[in-house]
Design an enzyme around this catalytic site. Structure first.
Site, short mmCIF file in Angstrom:
data_model
loop_
_atom_site.label_atom_id
_atom_site.label_comp_id
_atom_site.label_asym_id
_atom_site.label_seq_id
_atom_site.Cartn_x
_atom_site.Cartn_y
_atom_site.Cartn_z
N ASP A 114 8.23 -52.91 -8.01
CA ASP A 114 7.53 -53.65 -6.95
C ASP A 114 6.39 -54.47 -7.51
O ASP A 114 5.63 -53.99 -8.37
CB ASP A 114 6.92 -52.65 -5.94
CG ASP A 114 7.78 -52.47 -4.71
OD1 ASP A 114 8.51 -53.40 -4.34
OD2 ASP A 114 7.71 -51.37 -4.13
N LYS B 49 10.49 -56.78 -7.05
CA LYS B 49 10.68 -56.82 -5.60
C LYS B 49 9.39 -57.29 -4.94
O LYS B 49 8.31 -56.87 -5.35
CB LYS B 49 11.07 -55.44 -5.07
CG LYS B 49 11.20 -55.38 -3.53
CD LYS B 49 11.94 -54.16 -3.06
CE LYS B 49 11.11 -52.91 -2.94
NZ LYS B 49 9.94 -53.03 -2.03
N ASP C 288 5.99 -49.38 -4.92
CA ASP C 288 4.55 -49.19 -4.73
C ASP C 288 4.30 -48.06 -3.72
O ASP C 288 3.14 -47.70 -3.45
CB ASP C 288 3.83 -50.49 -4.35
CG ASP C 288 4.33 -51.10 -3.05
OD1 ASP C 288 5.28 -50.55 -2.46
OD2 ASP C 288 3.77 -52.12 -2.63
N GLU D 178 14.22 -52.71 5.67
CA GLU D 178 13.59 -51.43 5.98
C GLU D 178 13.33 -51.28 7.47
O GLU D 178 12.72 -52.14 8.11
CB GLU D 178 12.26 -51.30 5.20
CG GLU D 178 11.55 -49.98 5.48
CD GLU D 178 10.44 -49.64 4.49
OE1 GLU D 178 10.28 -50.36 3.48
OE2 GLU D 178 9.73 -48.64 4.74
O1 KIV Z 1 7.89 -48.89 -2.34
C1 KIV Z 1 9.02 -48.44 -2.11
O2 KIV Z 1 9.37 -47.32 -2.50
C2 KIV Z 1 9.94 -49.27 -1.35
C3 KIV Z 1 11.21 -48.65 -0.86
C4 KIV Z 1 10.97 -47.68 0.22
C5 KIV Z 1 12.19 -49.68 -0.48
O3 KIV Z 1 9.65 -50.39 -1.11
#
Ligand code: KIV
Length: 258
Positions: free
Chosen positions: A81, A111, A42, A180
């Protein structure tokens, strides 16, 4: 043949996992053969849509981008995500929305961000056969409670809490977890404590894998690069130069094309 979760999970302590974000078909084509995992993050809210955070990204937008990435890739394991408010509201919402993601995009895993507060969602999704990647440390969907994009879990109390949450996320059924922007020694402890793989960003070299945002990796934004970014190219400046040259040729009436 796309890599499978089982194949990737078997690599813990044997081979590190390379993950990169992608948001459209061209990016997917560029990344697919090189990496183990493509994440439709996201983060697209910030790097593609120009928003100031990931919060405005909708489920329909995530599905739209993941479909493009899915069409143009056939090797890397595909993760997407779940955006803000698509799973925090209830277990039922999490199930319905994660189910939509897998059904409509062919993503192999979703995720979601957070620890204790999303354990029921992680358990329900995992019990329904939906693979989960957790995300702890700096969780951008909580930016308004965190305050800014700075290193997290710096005190002993916060570090202990993060270790405990990581263990709970694993126990609830997550198969991998992003760490992160946390101290490197903490990421090492979590990586050693967990049976599942940790994928780090700004979390040091000891994680089981690393993830980078596509634009950061290639330096696509000429005047912006987060501290944790690993710039392999400064492509943004080169692209700007090429477009400037083109515009000058047009203005000087020197552009020659068939
Ligand atoms: O949204 C994203 O790109 C992420 C990564 C930085 C892990 O969550």
């Amino acid at each position: 043949m796309r890599k499978t979760l089982k194949q990737l999970m078997a690599l813990k302590n044997m081979q590190k996992l390379a993950m990169v974000t992608a948001y459209d078909a061209w990016m997917a084509t560029m990344a697919d053969e090189a990496v183990d995992i493509i994440l439709v993050g996201d983060s697209l809210g910030m790097v593609v849509q120009g928003q100031s955070s990931t919060l405005p990204v909708t489920l329909d937008e995530m599905i739209y981008h993941t479909k493009m990435v899915s069409r143009a890739s056939s090797n890397a394991f595909l993760v997407m995500d779940l955006p803000f408010l698509s799973y925090q509201t209830s277990v039922k919402d999490a199930l319905r929305n994660a189910g939509r993601c897998l059904k409509e995009t062919m993503a192999q895993m979703v995720k979601l961000e957070g620890g204790t507060r999303v354990l029921p969602q992680i358990k329900a999704l995992s019990d329904s056969g939906i693979p989960i990647m957790g995300h702890l440390g700096l969780t951008p969907q909580s930016i308004h409670s965190i305050g800014s994009y700075v290193k997290q879990a710096k005190t002993k109390k916060e570090a202990d809490l993060l270790i405990n949450e990581a263990l709970q996320v694993e126990k609830a059924g997550a198969s991998m977890i992003v760490l992160e922007n946390i101290p490197h020694d903490l990421a090492k402890i979590v990586t050693n404590e967990l049976k599942i793989q940790t994928i780090g960003i700004g979390a040091g070299p000891s994680c089981d894998g690393q993830v980078q945002v596509f634009h950061d990796l290639l330096g696509l934004y000429p005047n912006f690069s987060p501290r944790h970014a690993v710039n392999f190219l400064k492509l943004g400046k080169k692209i700007q130069k090429a477009i400037r040259q083109y515009a000058e040729k047009v203005r000087m009436d020197e552009l020659i094309s068939e």
